[in-house]
Structures are given as C-alpha cells and as structure tokens.
Scaffold this motif. Structure first.
Motif, PDB file in Angstrom:
ATOM      1  N   ILE A  26      13.429 -44.186  -3.325  1.00  0.00           N
ATOM      2  CA  ILE A  26      13.785 -42.795  -3.594  1.00  0.00           C
ATOM      3  C   ILE A  26      15.213 -42.584  -3.127  1.00  0.00           C
ATOM      4  O   ILE A  26      15.581 -42.997  -2.024  1.00  0.00           O
ATOM      5  CB  ILE A  26      12.836 -41.826  -2.867  1.00  0.00           C
ATOM      6  CG1 ILE A  26      11.413 -41.949  -3.427  1.00  0.00           C
ATOM      7  CG2 ILE A  26      13.326 -40.379  -2.991  1.00  0.00           C
ATOM      8  CD1 ILE A  26      10.383 -41.168  -2.641  1.00  0.00           C
ATOM      9  N   TRP A  27      16.005 -41.959  -3.973  1.00  0.00           N
ATOM     10  CA  TRP A  27      17.379 -41.634  -3.611  1.00  0.00           C
ATOM     11  C   TRP A  27      17.552 -40.122  -3.550  1.00  0.00           C
ATOM     12  O   TRP A  27      17.007 -39.377  -4.347  1.00  0.00           O
ATOM     13  CB  TRP A  27      18.382 -42.250  -4.602  1.00  0.00           C
ATOM     14  CG  TRP A  27      17.951 -42.194  -6.039  1.00  0.00           C
ATOM     15  CD1 TRP A  27      17.255 -43.137  -6.735  1.00  0.00           C
ATOM     16  CD2 TRP A  27      18.178 -41.122  -6.964  1.00  0.00           C
ATOM     17  NE1 TRP A  27      17.041 -42.724  -8.028  1.00  0.00           N
ATOM     18  CE2 TRP A  27      17.595 -41.490  -8.199  1.00  0.00           C
ATOM     19  CE3 TRP A  27      18.824 -39.883  -6.866  1.00  0.00           C
ATOM     20  CZ2 TRP A  27      17.629 -40.670  -9.323  1.00  0.00           C
ATOM     21  CZ3 TRP A  27      18.860 -39.056  -7.979  1.00  0.00           C
ATOM     22  CH2 TRP A  27      18.271 -39.463  -9.193  1.00  0.00           C
ATOM     23  N   GLY A  28      18.281 -39.689  -2.540  1.00  0.00           N
ATOM     24  CA  GLY A  28      18.602 -38.280  -2.385  1.00  0.00           C
ATOM     25  C   GLY A  28      20.083 -38.142  -2.091  1.00  0.00           C
ATOM     26  O   GLY A  28      20.611 -38.851  -1.227  1.00  0.00           O
ATOM     27  N   MET A  29      20.767 -37.244  -2.811  1.00  0.00           N
ATOM     28  CA  MET A  29      22.210 -37.076  -2.660  1.00  0.00           C
ATOM     29  C   MET A  29      22.546 -35.622  -2.368  1.00  0.00           C
ATOM     30  O   MET A  29      21.949 -34.716  -2.957  1.00  0.00           O
ATOM     31  CB  MET A  29      22.933 -37.510  -3.933  1.00  0.00           C
ATOM     32  CG  MET A  29      22.759 -38.975  -4.275  1.00  0.00           C
ATOM     33  SD  MET A  29      23.654 -39.478  -5.781  1.00  0.00           S
ATOM     34  CE  MET A  29      22.519 -38.904  -7.049  1.00  0.00           C
ATOM     35  N   VAL A  30      23.488 -35.405  -1.468  1.00  0.00           N
ATOM     36  CA  VAL A  30      24.002 -34.063  -1.213  1.00  0.00           C
ATOM     37  C   VAL A  30      25.512 -34.148  -1.030  1.00  0.00           C
ATOM     38  O   VAL A  30      26.045 -35.184  -0.638  1.00  0.00           O
ATOM     39  CB  VAL A  30      23.357 -33.403   0.035  1.00  0.00           C
ATOM     40  CG1 VAL A  30      21.855 -33.345  -0.100  1.00  0.00           C
ATOM     41  CG2 VAL A  30      23.728 -34.149   1.305  1.00  0.00           C
ATOM     42  N   GLY A  31      26.192 -33.044  -1.339  1.00  0.00           N
ATOM     43  CA  GLY A  31      27.633 -33.029  -1.165  1.00  0.00           C
ATOM     44  C   GLY A  31      28.323 -32.163  -2.185  1.00  0.00           C
ATOM     45  O   GLY A  31      27.785 -31.161  -2.672  1.00  0.00           O
ATOM     46  N   GLU A  32      29.510 -32.569  -2.574  1.00  0.00           N
ATOM     47  CA  GLU A  32      30.412 -31.753  -3.385  1.00  0.00           C
ATOM     48  C   GLU A  32      30.004 -31.653  -4.849  1.00  0.00           C
ATOM     49  O   GLU A  32      30.210 -30.629  -5.480  1.00  0.00           O
ATOM     50  CB  GLU A  32      31.831 -32.356  -3.298  1.00  0.00           C
ATOM     51  CG  GLU A  32      32.918 -31.546  -3.958  1.00  0.00           C
ATOM     52  CD  GLU A  32      33.282 -30.306  -3.159  1.00  0.00           C
ATOM     53  OE1 GLU A  32      33.819 -29.362  -3.765  1.00  0.00           O
ATOM     54  OE2 GLU A  32      33.040 -30.292  -1.944  1.00  0.00           O
ATOM     55  N   ASN A  33      29.428 -32.716  -5.396  1.00  0.00           N
ATOM     56  CA  ASN A  33      29.226 -32.790  -6.840  1.00  0.00           C
ATOM     57  C   ASN A  33      27.797 -33.195  -7.166  1.00  0.00           C
ATOM     58  O   ASN A  33      27.249 -34.107  -6.549  1.00  0.00           O
ATOM     59  CB  ASN A  33      30.209 -33.804  -7.437  1.00  0.00           C
ATOM     60  CG  ASN A  33      30.370 -33.640  -8.936  1.00  0.00           C
ATOM     61  OD1 ASN A  33      29.446 -33.235  -9.633  1.00  0.00           O
ATOM     62  ND2 ASN A  33      31.541 -33.983  -9.440  1.00  0.00           N
ATOM     63  N   GLN A  34      27.181 -32.535  -8.161  1.00  0.00           N
ATOM     64  CA  GLN A  34      25.815 -32.848  -8.552  1.00  0.00           C
ATOM     65  C   GLN A  34      25.726 -33.746  -9.781  1.00  0.00           C
ATOM     66  O   GLN A  34      24.626 -34.121 -10.178  1.00  0.00           O
ATOM     67  CB  GLN A  34      25.038 -31.557  -8.839  1.00  0.00           C
ATOM     68  CG  GLN A  34      24.728 -30.735  -7.601  1.00  0.00           C
ATOM     69  CD  GLN A  34      23.892 -29.527  -7.949  1.00  0.00           C
ATOM     70  OE1 GLN A  34      24.332 -28.638  -8.663  1.00  0.00           O
ATOM     71  NE2 GLN A  34      22.669 -29.494  -7.460  1.00  0.00           N
ATOM     72  N   ALA A  35      26.856 -34.089 -10.385  1.00  0.00           N
ATOM     73  CA  ALA A  35      26.830 -34.923 -11.582  1.00  0.00           C
ATOM     74  C   ALA A  35      26.318 -36.311 -11.239  1.00  0.00           C
ATOM     75  O   ALA A  35      26.895 -37.019 -10.410  1.00  0.00           O
ATOM     76  CB  ALA A  35      28.224 -35.016 -12.196  1.00  0.00           C
ATOM     77  N   PHE A  36      25.206 -36.717 -11.878  1.00  0.00           N
ATOM     78  CA  PHE A  36      24.566 -37.988 -11.539  1.00  0.00           C
ATOM     79  C   PHE A  36      25.524 -39.165 -11.711  1.00  0.00           C
ATOM     80  O   PHE A  36      25.499 -40.116 -10.930  1.00  0.00           O
ATOM     81  CB  PHE A  36      23.316 -38.189 -12.408  1.00  0.00           C
ATOM     82  CG  PHE A  36      22.589 -39.469 -12.129  1.00  0.00           C
ATOM     83  CD1 PHE A  36      21.711 -39.567 -11.053  1.00  0.00           C
ATOM     84  CD2 PHE A  36      22.764 -40.588 -12.930  1.00  0.00           C
ATOM     85  CE1 PHE A  36      21.038 -40.746 -10.790  1.00  0.00           C
ATOM     86  CE2 PHE A  36      22.096 -41.773 -12.665  1.00  0.00           C
ATOM     87  CZ  PHE A  36      21.226 -41.844 -11.596  1.00  0.00           C
ATOM     88  N   ASP A  37      26.366 -39.121 -12.748  1.00  0.00           N
ATOM     89  CA  ASP A  37      27.242 -40.260 -13.028  1.00  0.00           C
ATOM     90  C   ASP A  37      28.625 -40.120 -12.394  1.00  0.00           C
ATOM     91  O   ASP A  37      29.560 -40.840 -12.760  1.00  0.00           O
ATOM     92  CB  ASP A  37      27.381 -40.468 -14.535  1.00  0.00           C
ATOM     93  CG  ASP A  37      27.916 -39.235 -15.260  1.00  0.00           C
ATOM     94  OD1 ASP A  37      28.138 -38.208 -14.587  1.00  0.00           O
ATOM     95  OD2 ASP A  37      28.114 -39.304 -16.493  1.00  0.00           O
ATOM     96  N   ASP A  38      28.760 -39.219 -11.414  1.00  0.00           N
ATOM     97  CA  ASP A  38      30.027 -39.093 -10.689  1.00  0.00           C
ATOM     98  C   ASP A  38      30.097 -40.205  -9.643  1.00  0.00           C
ATOM     99  O   ASP A  38      29.550 -40.083  -8.550  1.00  0.00           O
ATOM    100  CB  ASP A  38      30.122 -37.725 -10.028  1.00  0.00           C
ATOM    101  CG  ASP A  38      31.374 -37.590  -9.171  1.00  0.00           C
ATOM    102  OD1 ASP A  38      32.326 -38.363  -9.388  1.00  0.00           O
ATOM    103  OD2 ASP A  38      31.389 -36.732  -8.284  1.00  0.00           O
ATOM    104  N   MET A  39      30.740 -41.281  -9.998  1.00  0.00           N
ATOM    105  CA  MET A  39      30.824 -42.430  -9.083  1.00  0.00           C
ATOM    106  C   MET A  39      32.103 -43.207  -9.350  1.00  0.00           C
ATOM    107  O   MET A  39      32.704 -43.113 -10.421  1.00  0.00           O
ATOM    108  CB  MET A  39      29.601 -43.334  -9.257  1.00  0.00           C
ATOM    109  CG  MET A  39      29.372 -43.818 -10.664  1.00  0.00           C
ATOM    110  SD  MET A  39      27.775 -44.624 -10.903  1.00  0.00           S
ATOM    111  CE  MET A  39      26.637 -43.250 -10.756  1.00  0.00           C
TER     112      MET A  39
END
Length: 287
Positions: free
Chosen positions: A265-278
């Motif tokens: 399971i992956w969980g991300m928080v921060g500035e941007n919610q775009a899944f492909d922002d990498m």
C-alpha cells in the motif's frame, strides 16, 4: 503516538543499518486490541494501524495533536488487509471487508474500529494528513455495484503495468485520488505484484513535491523485500518483513525487490496530488 523528526540527505548517507531502520522503518504495526500511530515531521503524515480483536477501539487525538478530536484538522485514509470489520464514524457504521478502504474527511468526531470475528480480526491500516477542507467521507470498494456513500474504483484506476520478462508485472489499484475520491492532499492505493515478478517502482523516481509511505504485506515468513531508498547517487536499503512500513522522504527514491511476489500500500502527502508527478531516474545514474 510515536514522534519521528525529519532528516537531511546529507546526514542519511552516513547512517548505519541500525540508524536507517530506526529513522524510517515502522515495525509491529498490527498489535492485538491496540491502535498504533507514528507521527512523522515529514509532511506531518501519521501512519498507523488499528487491530481490534476482543473489543472496539476508539481513535483519540492524544496530547500530540492538541485537538479535541483526531480529525479536527486532518483527513484520513484506511485500507483493511485483514478480516471483515466495521468503522463507526459519528454513529454511522460502515462494513469494511478485505482490501476495502475508506476516506474519512476532516471534522469527523467519533471514530472507532471493530472486527466481525475475533478469530480473523480486521487489520485497518491508516494514513492521515493535515487538511484544510472537509471532503465527503466514503467507503471505497475495488469492485461491486454503486450505492449511496460507496465509491467503486474506476476501471481506469486499475492499471496493469510491467512484464514478467522485466520482473515487474503488477496491478496498481488507486483508491484515493482526484476524480474518484477527493481529498485535501492524501493520495492512496495498492499495488499487487504477479507471481514471478519482484520489482516495484522500477525504473525508480523521486518527487520533491510530496513524500510517501509504503506498507509491504502478503510476504511469507521466510521471505523479505529489499526496500531501496536514498539519493539516486547515494542509495541505501532496508530489509522489510511482512506487514512492515517504511517512510520515504521526498528527496529519496522508493523502490523494492522481493525474494518473491508481494503486495504493498502506498500513501502520499504533500504539495501535489497528480499521480504521475515524478522525476524519473535513469537506471544508469543509480549508485
């Protein structure tokens, strides 16, 4: 609630194995009849688990949050990796089965967790982030028929990637993200590797605009995952066992290779919610 401070990449390159594990590895999450919570100063994410067996477990803010209720200024995502259970939110009861999830919006006051059967308890995995707006609380199911208060994961958010030849054939199932389940900053989902595949997030990447936490599970007792982290030119690894989580700062790669297939399971928080922002890293640039 355990508190973990932020860390600098300049310091991490000098860490021993023990220090790396102390700062980033989260062990013993699923404790019988307990809610275990780890508060990281990295984007203020809280990672935790509720494992009700013989009693209902109530989520409280504790002295660390200095609020009357846990979600007074926060939002939360939950995915159940155990037996069937219930989450009660302000007197409304939601039945949450295996690999089903919930998004709980800011402002929810009373939250509790229970299992349907003590012999096969629910294992509620939690990610929580600071919030600025109250979005609707919803039950999230990988499949089924739409009904009020329930979101079925869209076909386009179940993505099959990779190949067996590259050892990374996997299915990504996105639970919380814009256009499906709205949130302030939390993005959450699950990736399952197919038999014979062992690599996740490869080629690897970083994303300076957000951090991430991985929970690895479906790992047999004698198996493991090598989780890779660090700056691309200063890589390190942490050996992960079943149902252990790892904190990944925004400056770090976050990739894994198992002794056999697994799920995370992956969980991300921060500035941007775009899944492909990498920011992709060429394999030839890794050190």
């Amino acid at each position: 609630m355990e508190i973990r401070t932020a860390v600098s990449p300049r310091d991490v390159k000098h860490y021993t194995t023990e220090r790396l594990r102390e700062e980033f590895l989260i062990q013993n999450l699923f404790q019988e009849d307990e809610i275990k919570l780890i508060y990281s100063h990295i984007d203020r994410i809280i990672t935790g688990a509720a494992t009700p067996v013989s009693k209902e477990l109530k989520l409280t803010a504790g002295k660390e949050l200095r609020t009357a209720n846990f979600l007074d200024r926060r939002e939360m995502g939950v995915i159940n990796i155990g037996g069937a259970g219930t989450i009660t939110i302000d007197n409304k009861v939601y039945s949450v089965g295996y690999k089903e999830g919930m998004y709980i919006g800011m402002g929810a006051r009373e939250i509790s967790f229970a299992s349907d059967c003590a012999d096969k308890p629910a294992k509620f995995y939690l990610n929580s982030a600071p919030a600025h707006k109250a979005y609707p609380t919803v039950l999230i199911k990988p499949e089924g028929s739409p009904e009020p208060g329930v979101v079925i994961i869209k076909k386009e958010n179940k993505v099959e990637l990779g190949t067996l030849e590259e050892s990374n054939h996997r299915t990504i199932c996105k639970y919380i993200l814009p256009g499906q389940v709205e949130s302030c900053q939390l993005v959450m989902g699950m990736t399952k590797l197919e038999p014979g595949s062992v690599w996740n997030t490869m080629p690897c990447h970083t994303h300076d605009r957000r951090m991430e936490v991985y929970l690895y599970f479906d790992i047999p007792e004698d198996a493991f995952v090598m989780h890779y982290m660090g700056e691309p030119s200063q890589t390190r690894h942490i050996i992960m066992r079943n149902e252990e989580a790892v904190i990944s700062p925004s400056w770090s790669i976050h990739s894994g290779c198992g002794s056999q297939a697994y799920t995370f399971i992956w969980g991300m928080v921060g500035e941007n919610q775009a899944f492909d922002d990498m920011d992709g890293i060429d394999n030839r640039d890794l050190r």
